[in-house]
Design a protein around this motif. Structure first.
Motif, PDB file in Angstrom:
ATOM      1  N   LYS A  65     -87.594 -18.798  15.681  1.00 10.41           N
ATOM      2  CA  LYS A  65     -88.669 -19.594  15.065  1.00 10.41           C
ATOM      3  C   LYS A  65     -89.036 -19.045  13.696  1.00 10.41           C
ATOM      4  CE  LYS A  65     -90.823 -21.017  19.374  1.00 10.41           C
ATOM      5  NZ  LYS A  65     -92.109 -21.152  20.087  1.00 10.41           N
ATOM      6  N   LYS A 123     -88.398 -28.635   5.153  1.00 10.24           N
ATOM      7  CA  LYS A 123     -88.031 -28.279   6.527  1.00 10.24           C
ATOM      8  C   LYS A 123     -88.375 -29.439   7.465  1.00 10.24           C
ATOM      9  CE  LYS A 123     -87.031 -25.351   9.908  1.00 10.24           C
ATOM     10  NZ  LYS A 123     -85.619 -25.170  10.223  1.00 10.24           N
ATOM     11  N   SER A 145     -86.052 -32.346   7.099  1.00 13.33           N
ATOM     12  CA  SER A 145     -84.751 -32.072   7.729  1.00 13.33           C
ATOM     13  C   SER A 145     -84.832 -32.151   9.261  1.00 13.33           C
ATOM     14  CB  SER A 145     -84.218 -30.706   7.295  1.00 13.33           C
ATOM     15  OG  SER A 145     -84.923 -29.683   7.979  1.00 13.33           O
ATOM     16  N   GLU A 146     -86.041 -32.051   9.786  1.00 10.56           N
ATOM     17  CA  GLU A 146     -86.217 -32.163  11.248  1.00 10.56           C
ATOM     18  C   GLU A 146     -86.737 -33.550  11.633  1.00 10.56           C
ATOM     19  OE1 GLU A 146     -85.555 -29.840  13.525  1.00 10.56           O
ATOM     20  OE2 GLU A 146     -85.268 -28.019  12.294  1.00 10.56           O
ATOM     21  N   ASP A 147     -86.595 -34.496  10.708  1.00  8.50           N
ATOM     22  CA  ASP A 147     -86.969 -35.896  10.958  1.00  8.50           C
ATOM     23  C   ASP A 147     -88.459 -36.163  11.110  1.00  8.50           C
ATOM     24  OD1 ASP A 147     -84.354 -36.775  10.814  1.00  8.50           O
ATOM     25  OD2 ASP A 147     -83.988 -36.294  12.930  1.00  8.50           O
ATOM     26  N   GLU A 207     -94.832 -34.702  18.669  1.00  5.68           N
ATOM     27  CA  GLU A 207     -94.501 -34.000  17.427  1.00  5.68           C
ATOM     28  C   GLU A 207     -95.057 -32.570  17.428  1.00  5.68           C
ATOM     29  OE1 GLU A 207     -93.862 -36.829  13.650  1.00  5.68           O
ATOM     30  OE2 GLU A 207     -95.866 -36.984  14.540  1.00  5.68           O
ATOM     31  N   LYS A 260     -92.766 -30.473  19.316  1.00  8.33           N
ATOM     32  CA  LYS A 260     -91.553 -30.210  18.538  1.00  8.33           C
ATOM     33  C   LYS A 260     -91.833 -29.144  17.464  1.00  8.33           C
ATOM     34  CE  LYS A 260     -88.058 -32.658  15.862  1.00  8.33           C
ATOM     35  NZ  LYS A 260     -87.715 -33.922  15.213  1.00  8.33           N
ATOM     36  N   ILE A 315     -90.222 -25.118  16.618  1.00  7.80           N
ATOM     37  CA  ILE A 315     -89.593 -24.706  15.352  1.00  7.80           C
ATOM     38  C   ILE A 315     -90.335 -23.541  14.702  1.00  7.80           C
ATOM     39  CG2 ILE A 315     -88.888 -25.493  13.032  1.00  7.80           C
ATOM     40  CD1 ILE A 315     -89.035 -28.393  14.163  1.00  7.80           C
TER      41      ILE A 315
END
Ligand code: SAH
Length: 343
Positions: free
Chosen positions: A3, A17, A20-22, A53, A56, A60
């Motif tokens: 992480k 970032k 790139s992670e949608d 989200e 998610k 990360i």
């Protein structure tokens, strides 16, 4: 996947970032708002982001925590925090309340390489740079207790020797979507590293610069600040002129007054001449703590020195040491733990 600590990232880095992670890009602003304005350190509180989200995001990013080992308040209101880092090292952070402002003094390294003779921070040698997140976390933890109006990178370490993390921290603190610190309220203090000063000038961050001068004679400065042997005053001055060109503010010179060493009238004349070669001002600081045979001057010598500077057209402000009783004054950080376990 390891992480990423969320405090490492500037707003732009976080945006990239997240894209790139949608995630939609504006999530970055929301996260900055939660962390730096609302003081939240857990995604689950970020109520304008959906639960899916948030989960998610937790997969990360991580938040780091400092253990507060001690918190001491001086009779004059100065407060010192001792934080324990993840690898069990410790650093200090100080808040100095004044009439209309609260100044936060941040550390940038564990220890220091530069070994100024009068400074206790150098006593334990250099251990490591602080990460961006560790610089930022000092701000976050302290701003919970006090509203910070000004920040000086003047705690333990040499900020310009940890250049990229310093710059990232400045960008993070400046972000309007987050802490929103105006650049003019951020001051970087250096022992005088010309290459880094020029590099900082080139970035045009708008921050102020403070230089620990302590003598305008190379021979004297060599004796108390080994860095001067590598970068003598002429070279330093060139870099400051370059900085001045891009800065709206005068450079501040810090001048620690040491009895019988740098406070003669000749010293004052020389200092005035040096300072008058560039838009600058001077802070006079009587030495804190007697160390290595060094002491602070007697009161009359302090006034005479200051008057002489004035007569030579150099405006100097005499700084009162703050937080002396809790060992939080300039150069005093780390004093309390003694030589056995410096960090
Ligand atoms: N490395 C940076 C920032 C940390 S030192 C720098 O050199 O500026 C912060 C300030 O405390 C410097 O101006 C330093 O010269 C001053 N200082 C260090 N020891 C001191 C002492 N014993 N008394 C007064 N000021 C001191």
């Amino acid at each position: 996947m390891e992480k990423v600590c969320i405090y490492h990232l500037t707003l732009d880095e976080l945006k990239n970032k997240l894209i790139s992670e949608d995630f939609p890009a504006y999530r970055a602003q929301q996260v900055f708002d939660w962390i730096y304005r609302k003081g939240v350190s857990d995604f689950s509180f970020m109520s304008n982001i959906s639960k899916r989200e948030r989960e998610k995001l937790s997969g990360i990013f991580e938040f780091i925590n400092f253990e507060i080992m001690s918190k001491r308040k001086s009779a004059d209101g100065t407060e010192k925090f001792l934080f324990k880092l993840r690898d069990d090292l410790s650093i200090e952070t100080v808040v100095i309340p004044e009439k209309r402002r609260n100044t936060l003094c941040l550390s940038t390294q564990v220890g220091c390489k530069f070994n100024c003779r009068f400074c206790v921070s150098a006593r334990g040698g250099f251990i490591r740079n602080l990460e961006t997140s560790e610089i930022i976390k000092q701000y976050l933890d302290v701003s919970r207790a006090a509203e910070i109006t000004n920040i000086v990178f003047m705690g333990i370490g040499e900020p310009l020797d940890n250049f990229s993390n310093l710059v990232k921290s400045i960008r993070i603190l400046k972000a309007k979507e987050g802490a929103g610190m105006p650049a003019r309220r951020l001051t970087v203090s250096t022992c005088g590293l010309p290459k880094a000063i020029k590099k900082l000038a080139g970035l045009k961050l708008g921050v102020k610069l403070s230089v620990s001068l302590h003598s305008a004679y190379d021979e004297k400065r060599d004796k108390i600040m080994p860095v001067n042997r590598r970068y003598p005053l002429g070279v330093l001055l060139d870099s400051l002129k370059e900085f001045s060109k891009v800065s709206r503010y005068p450079v501040t010179f810090e001048y620690v007054m040491i009895k019988g060493f740098n406070v003669s009238l000749e010293d004052a004349r020389r200092l005035a001449k040096f300072c008058n070669s560039l838009k600058s001002k001077v802070n006079l600081i009587p030495l804190n703590l007697s160390r290595g045979g060094l002491d602070k001057p007697d009161e009359p010598d302090i006034s005479k020195f200051r008057d002489k500077l004035k007569r030579h057209g150099c405006l100097a402000v005499l700084r009162k040491p703050r937080g002396e009783d809790i060992e939080a004054a300039c150069g005093q950080l780390r004093a309390s733990l003694g030589a056995k376990k410096p960090f």
